[in-house]
Write an enzyme that holds these catalytic residues in place. Structure first.
Site, short mmCIF file in Angstrom:
data_model
loop_
_atom_site.label_atom_id
_atom_site.label_comp_id
_atom_site.label_asym_id
_atom_site.label_seq_id
_atom_site.Cartn_x
_atom_site.Cartn_y
_atom_site.Cartn_z
N THR A 15 41.10 43.69 35.13
CA THR A 15 41.93 44.36 33.88
C THR A 15 41.03 44.80 32.83
O THR A 15 41.24 45.55 32.15
CB THR A 15 42.88 43.36 33.53
OG1 THR A 15 43.58 43.11 34.69
CG2 THR A 15 43.67 43.83 32.56
N ASP A 58 39.56 44.52 42.31
CA ASP A 58 40.50 43.65 41.90
C ASP A 58 40.13 42.44 42.47
O ASP A 58 39.55 42.33 43.34
CB ASP A 58 42.11 44.00 42.55
CG ASP A 58 42.94 42.84 41.75
OD1 ASP A 58 43.59 43.66 41.01
OD2 ASP A 58 42.90 41.66 42.18
N SER A 60 41.19 39.87 43.26
CA SER A 60 42.12 39.06 44.58
C SER A 60 41.16 39.55 45.78
O SER A 60 41.42 39.00 46.89
CB SER A 60 43.45 39.04 44.48
OG SER A 60 43.50 40.65 44.34
N ASP A 91 41.73 36.51 38.17
CA ASP A 91 42.16 35.75 39.38
C ASP A 91 41.26 35.02 39.88
O ASP A 91 41.62 33.82 40.28
CB ASP A 91 42.99 36.94 40.39
CG ASP A 91 44.38 37.17 39.67
OD1 ASP A 91 44.86 36.78 38.71
OD2 ASP A 91 44.77 38.17 39.98
N1 ASP Z 1 44.49 41.01 39.32
C1 ASP Z 1 43.33 41.32 38.26
C2 ASP Z 1 42.23 40.52 38.87
O1 ASP Z 1 41.90 39.31 38.91
C3 ASP Z 1 43.63 40.37 37.05
C4 ASP Z 1 42.97 40.41 35.90
O2 ASP Z 1 41.90 41.09 35.94
O3 ASP Z 1 42.99 39.76 35.04
O4 ASP Z 1 41.20 41.33 39.15
#
Ligand code: ASP
Length: 195
Positions: A15, A58, A60, A91
């Site tokens: 993000t 991302d 994840s 994450d």
């Molecule tokens: N889903 C995103 C990630 O972990 C959330 C974030 O960036 O905070 O890449």
């Protein structure tokens, strides 16, 4: 004359590096225009360079192969920089921090991971403070030696040891904690390091 500290910013995805495109959709921002996005960085007495993953992901989707890529990026650039700041999705940031702390042995330079809950291109973003303070921490020295020569996570005014950190909220800006080890530093009016 003393040289400015040099910091390498490594963007992996997540993000923090997102801005809205002309259609209002989120997309990763172009790190070659870092100073345009975050003009505050110009005020730092620090030289900042940046590299990105070829395809920002991302977190994840982060896996051990990505950890190796990251460790190699640090290894290749290790002699040329005084410190490293890794921008990472929240994450799995704690997992990457823990993995890097064991992969990178005998560190003598700071490797600070940070990210944000809101994209850096939004008004209420927590990303700017997290990024700016992470850079400041990575550049902090005492008696010509880095104060944090290890892998750490900086988030919402706290610096935690990389392999003692866990994410505990996807709603709050205060998203991380370190249940079994005290913070390495707290950022208030001053940066207070827990020596
Ligand atoms: N889903 C995103 C990630 O972990 C959330 C974030 O960036 O905070 O890449």
């Amino acid at each position: 004359m003393k040289n400015k500290p040099s910091i390498l910013l490594i963007y992996t995805g997540g993000t923090i590096g997102m801005v809205q495109d002309t259609k209002g959709q989120l997309c990763p921002f172009d790190f070659s225009h870092l100073y345009r996005q975050i003009p505050e960085l110009k005020k730092f007495d620090v030289t900042i360079s940046s590299v990105s993953f070829d395809k920002p992901i991302d977190s994840s989707n982060m896996n051990p192969t990505d950890w190796i890529t990251l460790a190699k990026m640090i290894e290749t650039n290790y002699p040329a920089y005084d410190g490293f700041v890794i921008l990472h999705g929240t994450d799995t940031m704690a997992y990457t921090a823990a993995a890097l702390s064991f992969m990178l042995e005998n560190l003598s330079k700071p490797i600070i991971l940070t990210g944000s809950q809101l994209p850096i291109g939004t008004i209420r973003t927590d990303g700017k403070e997290n990024l700016i303070t992470a850079i400041e921490i990575a550049a902090t020295t005492k008696n010509a030696k880095p104060v944090i020569p290890e892998v750490a996570v900086y988030f919402e005014y706290h610096l935690y040891r990389g392999n003692r950190t866990k994410k505990n909220s996807s709603e709050q800006f205060n998203a991380f904690q370190s249940p079994n080890y005290p913070p390495l530093a707290e950022a208030g009016v001053h940066l207070n390091f827990n020596h």
